[in-house]
Scaffold this motif. Sequence first.
Motif, PDB file in Angstrom:
ATOM      1  N   THR C   4      23.025  12.732  12.572  1.00  0.00           N
ATOM      2  CA  THR C   4      21.963  13.716  12.402  1.00  0.00           C
ATOM      3  C   THR C   4      22.286  15.032  13.078  1.00  0.00           C
ATOM      4  O   THR C   4      21.563  15.993  12.917  1.00  0.00           O
ATOM      5  CB  THR C   4      20.651  13.193  12.997  1.00  0.00           C
ATOM      6  N   ALA C   5      23.372  15.084  13.856  1.00  0.00           N
ATOM      7  CA  ALA C   5      23.636  16.293  14.634  1.00  0.00           C
ATOM      8  C   ALA C   5      23.914  17.476  13.733  1.00  0.00           C
ATOM      9  O   ALA C   5      24.697  17.400  12.801  1.00  0.00           O
ATOM     10  CB  ALA C   5      24.818  16.056  15.566  1.00  0.00           C
ATOM     11  N   LEU C   6      23.238  18.586  14.024  1.00  0.00           N
ATOM     12  CA  LEU C   6      23.488  19.816  13.275  1.00  0.00           C
ATOM     13  C   LEU C   6      24.760  20.473  13.794  1.00  0.00           C
ATOM     14  O   LEU C   6      25.599  20.923  13.039  1.00  0.00           O
ATOM     15  CB  LEU C   6      22.296  20.761  13.444  1.00  0.00           C
ATOM     16  N   LEU C   7      24.857  20.489  15.113  1.00  0.00           N
ATOM     17  CA  LEU C   7      26.034  21.117  15.726  1.00  0.00           C
ATOM     18  C   LEU C   7      26.728  20.092  16.610  1.00  0.00           C
ATOM     19  O   LEU C   7      26.088  19.413  17.413  1.00  0.00           O
ATOM     20  CB  LEU C   7      25.605  22.316  16.573  1.00  0.00           C
ATOM     21  N   GLU C   8      28.017  19.959  16.403  1.00  0.00           N
ATOM     22  CA  GLU C   8      28.795  19.064  17.259  1.00  0.00           C
ATOM     23  C   GLU C   8      29.935  19.850  17.891  1.00  0.00           C
ATOM     24  O   GLU C   8      30.628  20.594  17.191  1.00  0.00           O
ATOM     25  CB  GLU C   8      29.408  17.945  16.420  1.00  0.00           C
ATOM     26  N   ILE C  44      23.873  18.762  19.057  1.00  0.00           N
ATOM     27  CA  ILE C  44      22.448  19.117  18.979  1.00  0.00           C
ATOM     28  C   ILE C  44      21.911  18.654  17.632  1.00  0.00           C
ATOM     29  O   ILE C  44      22.482  18.969  16.581  1.00  0.00           O
ATOM     30  CB  ILE C  44      22.223  20.639  19.086  1.00  0.00           C
ATOM     31  N   GLY C  45      20.845  17.892  17.672  1.00  0.00           N
ATOM     32  CA  GLY C  45      20.209  17.453  16.442  1.00  0.00           C
ATOM     33  C   GLY C  45      19.321  18.543  15.868  1.00  0.00           C
ATOM     34  O   GLY C  45      18.994  19.523  16.542  1.00  0.00           O
ATOM     35  N   VAL C  78      34.592  22.528  16.706  1.00  0.00           N
ATOM     36  CA  VAL C  78      33.184  22.831  16.467  1.00  0.00           C
ATOM     37  C   VAL C  78      32.862  22.397  15.052  1.00  0.00           C
ATOM     38  O   VAL C  78      33.589  22.740  14.122  1.00  0.00           O
ATOM     39  CB  VAL C  78      32.892  24.342  16.616  1.00  0.00           C
ATOM     40  N   ALA C  79      31.792  21.648  14.885  1.00  0.00           N
ATOM     41  CA  ALA C  79      31.432  21.211  13.539  1.00  0.00           C
ATOM     42  C   ALA C  79      29.960  21.472  13.291  1.00  0.00           C
ATOM     43  O   ALA C  79      29.129  21.305  14.186  1.00  0.00           O
ATOM     44  CB  ALA C  79      31.743  19.726  13.355  1.00  0.00           C
ATOM     45  N   ILE C  80      29.648  21.917  12.075  1.00  0.00           N
ATOM     46  CA  ILE C  80      28.257  22.117  11.694  1.00  0.00           C
ATOM     47  C   ILE C  80      27.965  21.173  10.541  1.00  0.00           C
ATOM     48  O   ILE C  80      28.681  21.184   9.529  1.00  0.00           O
ATOM     49  CB  ILE C  80      28.011  23.582  11.313  1.00  0.00           C
ATOM     50  N   ASP C  81      26.974  20.327  10.722  1.00  0.00           N
ATOM     51  CA  ASP C  81      26.643  19.317   9.731  1.00  0.00           C
ATOM     52  C   ASP C  81      27.866  18.470   9.370  1.00  0.00           C
ATOM     53  O   ASP C  81      28.077  18.155   8.204  1.00  0.00           O
ATOM     54  CB  ASP C  81      26.106  19.994   8.468  1.00  0.00           C
ATOM     55  N   GLY C  82      28.698  18.190  10.358  1.00  0.00           N
ATOM     56  CA  GLY C  82      29.867  17.371  10.111  1.00  0.00           C
ATOM     57  C   GLY C  82      31.062  18.119   9.551  1.00  0.00           C
ATOM     58  O   GLY C  82      32.139  17.560   9.419  1.00  0.00           O
ATOM     59  N   ARG C  83      30.883  19.409   9.230  1.00  0.00           N
ATOM     60  CA  ARG C  83      32.013  20.182   8.683  1.00  0.00           C
ATOM     61  C   ARG C  83      32.708  20.951   9.787  1.00  0.00           C
ATOM     62  O   ARG C  83      32.068  21.699  10.512  1.00  0.00           O
ATOM     63  CB  ARG C  83      31.508  21.166   7.629  1.00  0.00           C
ATOM     64  N   ASP C 180      19.762  27.918  10.363  1.00  0.00           N
ATOM     65  CA  ASP C 180      19.274  26.660  10.937  1.00  0.00           C
ATOM     66  C   ASP C 180      19.406  26.679  12.448  1.00  0.00           C
ATOM     67  O   ASP C 180      18.599  26.128  13.172  1.00  0.00           O
ATOM     68  CB  ASP C 180      20.110  25.479  10.421  1.00  0.00           C
ATOM     69  N   LEU C 181      20.488  27.316  12.907  1.00  0.00           N
ATOM     70  CA  LEU C 181      20.831  27.262  14.326  1.00  0.00           C
ATOM     71  C   LEU C 181      20.866  28.670  14.879  1.00  0.00           C
ATOM     72  O   LEU C 181      21.508  29.551  14.308  1.00  0.00           O
ATOM     73  CB  LEU C 181      22.214  26.607  14.483  1.00  0.00           C
TER      74      LEU C 181
END
Lengths: 323, 357, 343
Positions: C4-8, C44-45, C78-83, C180-181
Motif C-alpha cells: 500500500t505504500a505510496l512512497l518507498e 509512507i502509505g 526511491v519508488a512511487i507506487d512500486g515504480r 498525491d504526495l
Amino acid sequence: MTARPATGTAPGIAGRLLGALYRGADSDLAYSFRRNPVVVTAAIVTLLYFFGAAFADWLAPHTPFDPSTLSLGDAEKPPAWIEGGDWSYVLGTDNQGRDIFSTILYGSRLSLIVGFSAVIFSVVLGVGLGVTSGYFGGWYESTVMRAADVQLTLPSILVALMVDGVARAIFAGTDIKTDATFAIYVLIFAIGISAWPQYARVVRSATLVEKSKDYVAAARVIGIPSWRIMLRHVLPNTMGPVLVIGTIDLALAVITEATLSFLGVGIPPTQPSLGTLIRVGQEFLFSGQWWITLFPALALVLLVLAVNLLGDWLRDALNPKLR
Amino acid sequence: MTGGTTSALLPRTLLDVRDLKVGLPTRRGHLSILNGVDLHVKEGEVLGVVGESGAGKSITGLAVIGLLEPPARIDDGEVWFDGARIDGLSGDALRRIRGARIGVIFQDPLTSLNPLYTIGFQLTETIRTHMDLGADAAEKRAVELLDEVGIPAAASRLGAYPHEFSGGMRQRVVIALALCANPRLIIADEPTTALDVSIQAQIIGVLKRLCREHGTAVMLITHDMGVIAETADRVAVMYAGRVIEDGTVAEVVRNASHPYSHGLMGSIPTIGERVGRLPQIRGAMPRVGAVPVGCAFAPRCPEVRDLCRAERPAMMDGRTTSAACWQYSPRWPDRSGAAGPEAGIGTAGAESAAADG
Amino acid sequence: MAETALLEVEDLAVHFRLPLPVAERAMGRRPKVLKAVDGVSFAIGKGVTLSVVGESGCGKSTVARLIAGLYRPTRGRVAIDGRDVTAAKDRTRAIRRRLTMIFQDPQASLNPRWRVRDIIAEPIRAFGIAGDARETGRQVDGLLEQVGLAGADGEKYPHEFSGGQRQRISIARALASKPDLILCDEPTSALDVSVQAQILNLMRDLQDDLGLTYLFISHDLAVVHHMSDRIAVMYLGRFVEVADAAALFAAPQHPYTQLLLETIPDLGMTGRDREAVAGEVPSPIDPPSGCAFHPRCPHANERCRTERPELRTAGGPDGATVACHAVEEGRIVGAPARGTADG
C-alpha cells in the motif's frame, strides 16, 4: 513544452501598461530620480543627444558630408560670436567648410550607434555566458570564468586594438570592402568583445544566488527544462546590475570608440564620429582654428559625463535593495 | 523613580518605559513604529517581551538602550533607568550606561564579537573599561566569567578567537561579555533564535542561573513562547507597536485576559496535548503604518464591538493580568446587560483567514 | 505495508564532495566528503503524514530534496507506487505530476517577478492539465480560493503579500498538478505562530479533503507532534528512531529522542528549571565513529564508539524501530513521557 497561452483574463494590455506606468512613477526609483536635480539634468542631456542623433538629418542646418554643398569659401570660419563668424555656422566650420555643429550631430549619431551596438553585443555575449556558466557549473563554468579572468588582465582598449588590427589584417586581402561601414562593424565587435567579462561575472554570481533559491527548485521539481528556467526564472532576476553596468559601459564604449578613432584605427574621416572629428581637428589646434577640435571634444565630454552620472545614480538607487 | 521610595521590601522598579513612541520619517509621511509602549522591569526579575514579527519588540529594546538606527527616532515618551531618565542622553553617557549597568545580548553572537581579537582580549578590555581593575585582576575575572557561563577549561580558551568556538559557545561568551561589569539589567534580543534546539536549552539555562545568582534583571525579547514560558517571571505581550497585556507568566500562558494573547497561546501546538485543529486567529497583524484607529486587534478579534473600532483602549485590570482591552472597562456594552450589536461576529469567519493585508 | 505504500525509500544516501582550494588540491589532498544523508529507509502509505525531525544540519531537508529529484542520490532507491523513480529518466511527466514540494522560505520560493497567477499556473501549463487559457484561469482561481485567498489576488506580485499568504500561494502551486504526495520542507518555520496555526490547519484540511500524503520535515517537535502519524528522528544523516507519533512522545527510546524531548522549550513547561549540559552537535563532515551520538550519550560504551547501530525493531507494540545498542541490549528502556518526572 506547451505553447504558453497569454493570460487572457483581467485588465488587458492597456490596463496592465497603465498599471505598470503608475507603479513605475510611484516607485522608489522614480522618487530618488525626481529628488536629484543633477540626475534629472543628466537624463535631459542624454535624451537631447539621443534626439539630436536620431533626427540629425532634419536638425542639422547643413549636410556636411555631401561634397556638392560645401564651398571652400566658407572654410575655417570661427564660431558665430567671434569676429568673422557667420550665424549660419554657429560653431564655425572646418578646413573644408563643413559646419561644426552639423558634424557634431552626425558624429554623435555614429558614436552612439557604435556605443549602443557594442554594449548590446557584450551584454548578449556576457549575460549568455554568465547565466549558463552559473547555472550549469562544472568545467564549463571554469573555462568561461578563466577566459574572463585572462581577458580582464588586458586593458580593454588593448583588446579592442588587437581585435581591430587582426580583423583588418584578415579582411584586407579579401573581396570584402574595408570601407566606413565595415569599419563600424569591426569597431562594434572590438569594443563589444572587450567588455563581456564583467557582465559574465556579475550575472554568473547573481545566477548562483538565484539558482539556490527555492522558486528555481520548485520549477525543477515539476520538470521545467533548464533553458526555460534560465530564461524565464533566473535571467529576469539578474537584470538589475546588468542595467547599471550597461549604462556605465555605454559611456565607456563611446570613449573607447573615440579613442580608437583618435588613434586612427576607428571610423574614417569620410563618415566621422566624435573621435574622428577630434583627431582631424587637433591638427589645426596650433594654427589657431581651435574650434574645430574643441567643440567635438566638449560634446564628447558632455555626453560621457551625462551617461556616467545616470549610471552612477542607477547603481546607487538599485543596489541597497535590489527588488 | 516609581516605587523606589515606598518600601524597601518590595522590589524596586529598575527600568520604566512610559508611553514610548518611535517613528520613522519617510517620504510617504511619518511612520509610527511604536505607538506608546508602557513596560517596566523590577530588580532581579525576568521580563519576557513577546510578540510576532513586526510587533515592535526589538525596536523597544533598541530604543531603551539608545541604539535606534537613524532615521528612526524616539518621538515621545520617557525611559527611566534606576531612578534617572536615560532617553535623550548623549551618545557618550548612554554608552557608559550600556556597558556598565545595562548588558546587551543580540541574536547573532557573531555580530557581538570582533573576529579579529581573542576572546580573552575582548573580555578583559570590556572589564577594564567599566571597572577599575588591573590587567591581572581583569584576566582573573575573565576566567571566572567564562567558567560561570560553562566554558570548559576557561583559562586555556582566553587566547582563542571567536571562530574557534561553536555557535552555542559563542553565545556563552556573549553572555559573559554582557555580565562583565555586573550590570543591573540585561537586554537579550532573541538570544537563542540562531541556535540549534538542543543548544537553546543550555543557553537559557545559563542565562537564567546567572541572573538569579547575580540578581540581574533581564528583559528577554523573543518570539518563542516556549522560551518565555520556561524563563520569564512576567510577560509583556506586544501587538502592533504597543504592549497589550502584562502579567505573570503562568497567567499569560494559561489564562490570558487579552483576546490576542489568548488566541496566540491557543494557536501554539504543544507536546502535552494533541488536538484535531489548532485554534487560530484569522488574518495577520496590521503592517506598520496601517494600524487601524481604535484597538489594533479589532479587525481580527472575535469579541469586537463598535467601541473597539472607535477608541483605543488603555491598559486596565483584566481577569488575571492587565490588558488593553475594552472588555474590562465599565463601558463594555455587555456589562450593562445589553449585548453589543455585533456580538459573536468573527468567530464564524475563521476560515476566510488571509483576506486582509 | 509494502503493497500500500505510496512512497518507498530504501537505503537512500547522498554524499557531497566539498570543494577544495586549488592550492590544497595541488598538494594532493583529497576533497572531504559530507555524508548529508547516509542510508535512510522508510515507506509512507497513502493519506499518511510521516515527519522527519532533527536539528539543523542533520540532513532532513536533503531527504526531501532527494525524493523530489533535486539531487542525484549516491546510492539507494526511491519508488512511487512500486515504480522505481530513482533515475532522472524514470521521472516521467506522469510521475512528476504526482509529487510536489512546499518550501520553508515563502520569500524565496516564489519568483518575485512573476504574478501570482502565473506562478500557480506554471505546473498547470507544464503538465498540460488545462485545455486552454480560460480553463487555466479558472483552475488558478479555484486553487486560490481553496487556500483561502481571493481570485483577484492572482494579479498581484508576491511582495504584496504577507508571509502566511505567500505560503498559501506556495501551497496552491503545490496543489495545481493534483498531486498525491507533497514534500513539505519546514513549511511553517519562517512564520509567526498565529500564522503557523492557520497554515497547519489548512494543510490538514487539504489532507482530509484530497487524501494527500505528506512527508513533513521540521525541527519543531510540537508541530511534528500535531501533524504526524509517524515520526522519524534524524541525527547526522541517519534515522535513529522511527515510531508512531503517539508512541514516540509517550515513550521515546533512543537517547537522542529523549534528549530532544527533554530540552525543547515548550509552552506547558512554565517555571521549569533546567541545566541541560548535553554538548554540541558534531560536524557532519567528520562524524564520530560508531554511533554518531555516542559523544553526547549518557549510555555510551565501547561498542557504541566502534560499531554503528542499525535500525532494529524495538519490541514495542507499534513496530517502532530504534538504532541504539543500549536499547537493544536492554541497558535503557523507554523513558517516561516528558513533563511527568520534571520538577
